[in-house]
Each structure stands twice: as structure tokens, then as C-alpha cells.
Design an enzyme around this catalytic site. Structure first.
Site, mmCIF file in Angstrom:
data_model
loop_
_atom_site.group_PDB
_atom_site.id
_atom_site.type_symbol
_atom_site.label_atom_id
_atom_site.label_comp_id
_atom_site.label_asym_id
_atom_site.label_seq_id
_atom_site.Cartn_x
_atom_site.Cartn_y
_atom_site.Cartn_z
ATOM 1 N N ARG A 237 0.813 -1.230 0.000
ATOM 2 C CA ARG A 237 0.000 0.000 0.000
ATOM 3 C C ARG A 237 0.845 1.279 0.000
ATOM 4 O O ARG A 237 0.564 2.229 0.740
ATOM 5 C CB ARG A 237 -0.996 0.016 1.163
ATOM 6 C CG ARG A 237 -1.961 -1.145 1.181
ATOM 7 C CD ARG A 237 -2.811 -1.258 -0.100
ATOM 8 N NE ARG A 237 -3.411 -2.575 -0.139
ATOM 9 C CZ ARG A 237 -2.963 -3.562 -0.898
ATOM 10 N NH1 ARG A 237 -1.941 -3.386 -1.727
ATOM 11 N NH2 ARG A 237 -3.545 -4.724 -0.892
HETATM 12 C C1 LIG Z 1 -15.115 0.622 -0.912
HETATM 13 C C2 LIG Z 1 -13.610 0.734 -1.031
HETATM 14 C C3 LIG Z 1 -12.867 -0.418 -1.177
HETATM 15 C C4 LIG Z 1 -11.472 -0.351 -1.291
HETATM 16 N N1 LIG Z 1 -10.760 -1.490 -1.454
HETATM 17 C C5 LIG Z 1 -9.429 -1.428 -1.628
HETATM 18 C C6 LIG Z 1 -8.670 -2.623 -1.846
HETATM 19 O O1 LIG Z 1 -9.194 -3.732 -1.907
HETATM 20 N N2 LIG Z 1 -7.329 -2.502 -2.014
HETATM 21 C C7 LIG Z 1 -6.699 -1.286 -1.977
HETATM 22 O O2 LIG Z 1 -5.479 -1.233 -2.165
HETATM 23 N N3 LIG Z 1 -7.396 -0.145 -1.757
HETATM 24 C C8 LIG Z 1 -8.729 -0.186 -1.592
HETATM 25 N N4 LIG Z 1 -9.440 0.980 -1.366
HETATM 26 C C9 LIG Z 1 -8.729 2.252 -1.212
HETATM 27 C C10 LIG Z 1 -8.561 3.084 -2.500
HETATM 28 O O3 LIG Z 1 -9.562 2.749 -3.455
HETATM 29 C C11 LIG Z 1 -7.179 2.862 -3.130
HETATM 30 O O4 LIG Z 1 -6.160 3.268 -2.255
HETATM 31 C C12 LIG Z 1 -7.049 3.644 -4.437
HETATM 32 O O5 LIG Z 1 -5.954 3.161 -5.167
HETATM 33 C C13 LIG Z 1 -6.888 5.148 -4.242
HETATM 34 O O6 LIG Z 1 -6.982 5.754 -5.519
HETATM 35 P P1 LIG Z 1 -7.615 7.194 -5.709
HETATM 36 O O7 LIG Z 1 -7.477 7.574 -7.124
HETATM 37 O O8 LIG Z 1 -8.977 7.256 -5.139
HETATM 38 O O9 LIG Z 1 -6.610 8.059 -4.829
HETATM 39 P P2 LIG Z 1 -6.931 9.321 -3.922
HETATM 40 O O10 LIG Z 1 -7.752 8.888 -2.763
HETATM 41 O O11 LIG Z 1 -7.431 10.441 -4.739
HETATM 42 O O12 LIG Z 1 -5.458 9.661 -3.391
HETATM 43 C C14 LIG Z 1 -4.709 8.747 -2.616
HETATM 44 C C15 LIG Z 1 -3.232 9.125 -2.734
HETATM 45 O O13 LIG Z 1 -2.810 8.917 -4.077
HETATM 46 C C16 LIG Z 1 -2.310 10.136 -4.625
HETATM 47 N N5 LIG Z 1 -2.706 10.185 -6.042
HETATM 48 C C17 LIG Z 1 -3.933 9.957 -6.565
HETATM 49 N N6 LIG Z 1 -3.873 10.046 -7.916
HETATM 50 C C18 LIG Z 1 -2.606 10.355 -8.233
HETATM 51 C C19 LIG Z 1 -1.912 10.577 -9.456
HETATM 52 N N7 LIG Z 1 -2.492 10.508 -10.664
HETATM 53 N N8 LIG Z 1 -0.584 10.870 -9.395
HETATM 54 C C20 LIG Z 1 0.055 10.954 -8.206
HETATM 55 N N9 LIG Z 1 -0.543 10.770 -7.025
HETATM 56 C C21 LIG Z 1 -1.854 10.453 -7.047
HETATM 57 C C22 LIG Z 1 -2.906 11.253 -3.795
HETATM 58 O O14 LIG Z 1 -2.096 12.415 -3.833
HETATM 59 C C23 LIG Z 1 -2.959 10.604 -2.430
HETATM 60 O O15 LIG Z 1 -1.724 10.693 -1.805
HETATM 61 C C24 LIG Z 1 -10.834 0.926 -1.245
HETATM 62 C C25 LIG Z 1 -11.606 2.091 -1.100
HETATM 63 C C26 LIG Z 1 -12.980 2.001 -1.001
HETATM 64 C C27 LIG Z 1 -13.795 3.258 -0.876
#
Ligand SMILES: Cc1cc2nc3c(=O)[nH]c(=O)nc-3n(C[C@H](O)[C@H](O)[C@H](O)COP(=O)(O)OP(=O)(O)OC[C@H]3O[C@@H](n4cnc5c(N)ncnc54)[C@H](O)[C@@H]3O)c2cc1C
Length: 299
Positions: free
Chosen positions: A173
Site C-alpha cells: 500500500r
Molecule cells: C469501498 C472501497 C474499497 C477499497 N478497497 C481497496 C482494496 O481492496 N485494495 C486497496 O489497495 N485499496 C482499496 N481501497 C482504497 C482506495 O480505493 C485505493 O487506495 C485507491 O488506489 C486510491 O486511488 P484514488 O485515485 O482514489 O486516490 P486518492 O484517494 O485520490 O489519493 C490517494 C493518494 O494517491 C495520490 N494520487 C492519486 N492520484 C494520483 C496521481 N495521478 N498521481 C500521483 N498521485 C496520485 C494522492 O495524492 C494521495 O496521496 C478501497 C476504497 C474504497 C472506498
């Protein structure tokens, strides 16, 4: 916020909004406003946005799907680069898939499976963007996105860099991609399989998730699993399942989830995070590490 940011974004033609609430852009649905939120639509617009930031020296953050974020109620006096409008995906005949940073992970996985490509199907339940998944090294069921990576294109104020995944360190992660550096696109390499087999697999994975995780507004698991342990089990064992603060509750279905049930404020979620961490440290002697990112104004 330095007004020159607004003028410069106007000048380079990158769409933006002022005082844009994070609650509209996060799956938890909490968080105050971003002073300026820019919405680059192409990699060139991303480059220009980061160049503006570099020239003016203003603080900034990169926002993906907001599915791993809790943002403070007072919001951020910063330039927030929202990647949501950079979502082009190209599924190629040679088994490589190029996906832009803002592309939705679940839609990308489903599209690959329907086209008969195996390799990222375990990520079918992970909301959020491709860029967020790369930075977080998101994964499930023993798979992490770094397992399939072939190339990453990142931007900072000096422009673009294309790197093989070995250029970065990926761990559970997380990754060594620095905060503020934007993942513009990734390329993954997949292998052939039957679309019907893959579609059946992703349906089963989705059902499995629906059985074990709460619905509603949440940000996924809030703490990382400590080595050999389960954060949810630890929180459950200290008796916190179902505990409420304001409109937020520790899920009764899975104790590593906080759900925004009734118009929770960021403070409610942050109070529960503190409570969980303190109770597990005191009663189980384990220090939990946050998996969600908490964005507060910089000191
Ligand atoms: C219902 C649910 C289930 C989930 N299940 C899982 C799971 O099974 N496994 C898992 O690993 N995670 C899970 N997650 C957590 C989440 O979906 C992941 O961590 C996901 O990869 C975050 O992506 P995001 O685009 O929403 O990032 P954000 O929440 O927007 O940001 C998270 C971090 O990533 C950075 N970031 C985002 N986009 C970029 C980019 N393009 N370039 C550089 N930095 C960036 C941000 O600055 C921040 O530091 C879950 C979340 C939910 C709501």
C-alpha cells in the site's frame, strides 16, 4: 492563495474552480474546500498546470478518485490538481494496456476482462483512479498493481519522465513516487484468457466483497494490516465495532471501515481514527499505521 495562480491557469487554458469542496470529490464525502482545483484534460494541460505551480512556488496536491482520502474540515489553501478528466484507456492487441492517471480502475479492469485479457482482474473492487492505484500500490487477494506494471509516466514541474517500474520502489500500500509528482499514465502487460472465464471471476470477486465490506460512503480500509495481523480484527477485539462520532460509525460489518452515515464532518472521522489507534495501542500493544491519507493544512 496567490491570485497569480488563477490568472496563470486562465492564460494556459486549464479549467479550474475556486473554493471547490473536497466532500464532492471523496468517497467518504467529507472535507472543506480546495482554494483552487484544476482539472487538466490532457497530459499537456497537466504539464502546464504543474509548470504554473513550479513558477509561482505554491503548495499543491494531486487528487485521484478520492477513495483513500480524509480531508480536514477547514480545507486546503493550495492548488489541487484533479486528474478526473484524464481518463483515456487503450487496450492494445499485444496485451499491453495504457491507462491515463484519471481512468477509473474498476471500469478499466472490466474492459480488459471483456476483451479477454488477464492480469489485473483482482483489482475489480478497488475504486479510485489508475494514478492513485499506482501511487498506493493498490491491490487485493494477494495481487498488487505493481505486479502488472510495465511503464509509468510521471510529471512534475520539470516536465515528464517515463520510467520502468524498477525506477520506483513499491511496497504494501505504498510506493516511492513522491507526493506532488503526478502519475499521468501507466502501461500494464496482460495475457490472453477467455472473456467468459474472466467475467465469471470478477462477478465472484464482486460478490465476495459485497459480503465482507460495508456499503455507503467510506474510504476502504483505514489502517494497514500490521505484519501477520488484521487491523479490522484488532479493532473488533478492543470492542469498537459500531462506535459512533457524529455522523460517522466504525462499521459493524468490517471494523477497519469507517462509514459516513449521516452527514459526518471530517472531525468525526478523525476522532474515530484516533480512538481506534489509541485503543489498539493500549489494549493490544500494536501501533496501527494509517492506510488512508489524511490531508490537513500544512504547518
Ligand atoms: C469501498 C472501497 C474499497 C477499497 N478497497 C481497496 C482494496 O481492496 N485494495 C486497496 O489497495 N485499496 C482499496 N481501497 C482504497 C482506495 O480505493 C485505493 O487506495 C485507491 O488506489 C486510491 O486511488 P484514488 O485515485 O482514489 O486516490 P486518492 O484517494 O485520490 O489519493 C490517494 C493518494 O494517491 C495520490 N494520487 C492519486 N492520484 C494520483 C496521481 N495521478 N498521481 C500521483 N498521485 C496520485 C494522492 O495524492 C494521495 O496521496 C478501497 C476504497 C474504497 C472506498
Amino acid at each position: 492563495m496567490d491570485r497569480r495562480v488563477i490568472e496563470a491557469l486562465h492564460e494556459v487554458g486549464v479549467p479550474f474552480r475556486e473554493n471547490e469542496p473536497f466532500s464532492r470529490h471523496t468517497s467518504m464525502g467529507v472535507g472543506g474546500p480546495a482554494a483552487v482545483m484544476a482539472f487538466p484534460r490532457t497530459q499537456e494541460e497537466l504539464r502546464k498546470t504543474l509548470a504554473v505551480r513550479g513558477d509561482l512556488g505554491v503548495p499543491h496536491r494531486i487528487l485521484g478518485g478520492g477513495s483513500n482520502l480524509v480531508v480536514a474540515e477547514e480545507g486546503l489553501d493550495e492548488l489541487v490538481v484533479n486528474t478526473a478528466d484524464m481518463r483515456h484507456v487503450e487496450v492494445r492487441d499485444d496485451g499491453t494496456v495504457l491507462a491515463e492517471g484519471g481512468a477509473n480502475v474498476i471500469r478499466t479492469v472490466v474492459r480488459c476482462c471483456r476483451a479477454g485479457w488477464r492480469g489485473i482482474e483482482s483489482a475489480v473492487g478497488i475504486p479510485g483512479s489508475i494514478g492513485g492505484a499506482a501511487v498506493m500500490n493498490a491491490g487485493a487477494y494477494g495481487f498488487s498493481i505493481s505486479d502488472a506494471l510495465e511503464e509509468i509516466v510521471v510529471y512534475d514541474e520539470n516536465g515528464a519522465r517515463t520510467e520502468p517500474p524498477e525506477g520506483w520502489r513499491f511496497h504494501y500500500r505504498g510506493s516511492s513516487i513522491p507526493e506532488g509528482t503526478a502519475v499521468a499514465s501507466i502501461t500494464v502487460r496482460l495475457r490472453r484468457d477467455e472473456p467468459a472465464v474472466l467475467e465469471k471471476e470478477i462477478r465472484e470477486l464482486q460478490l465476495q466483497r459485497a459480503r465482507s465490506q460495508p456499503g455507503g460512503r467510506n474510504a476502504g480500509c483505514v489502517f494497514k494490516n500490521p505484519p501477520g495481523l488484521h487491523a479490522g480484527k484488532l479493532v473488533d477485539e478492543v470492542g469498537l465495532k459500531g462506535t459512533r462520532r457524529g455522523g460517522a460509525v466504525i462499521s459493524a460489518r468490517h471494523a477497519n471501515f469507517i462509514v459516513n452515515e449521516h452527514g459526518a464532518a471530517a472531525g468525526d472521522v478523525l476522532a474515530l481514527l484516533d480512538l481506534m489507534r489509541e485503543a489498539v495501542a493500549k489494549k493490544a500493544g500494536v501501533e496501527l499505521e494509517l492506510e488512508v491519507k489524511v490531508w490537513r493544512p500544512r504547518a
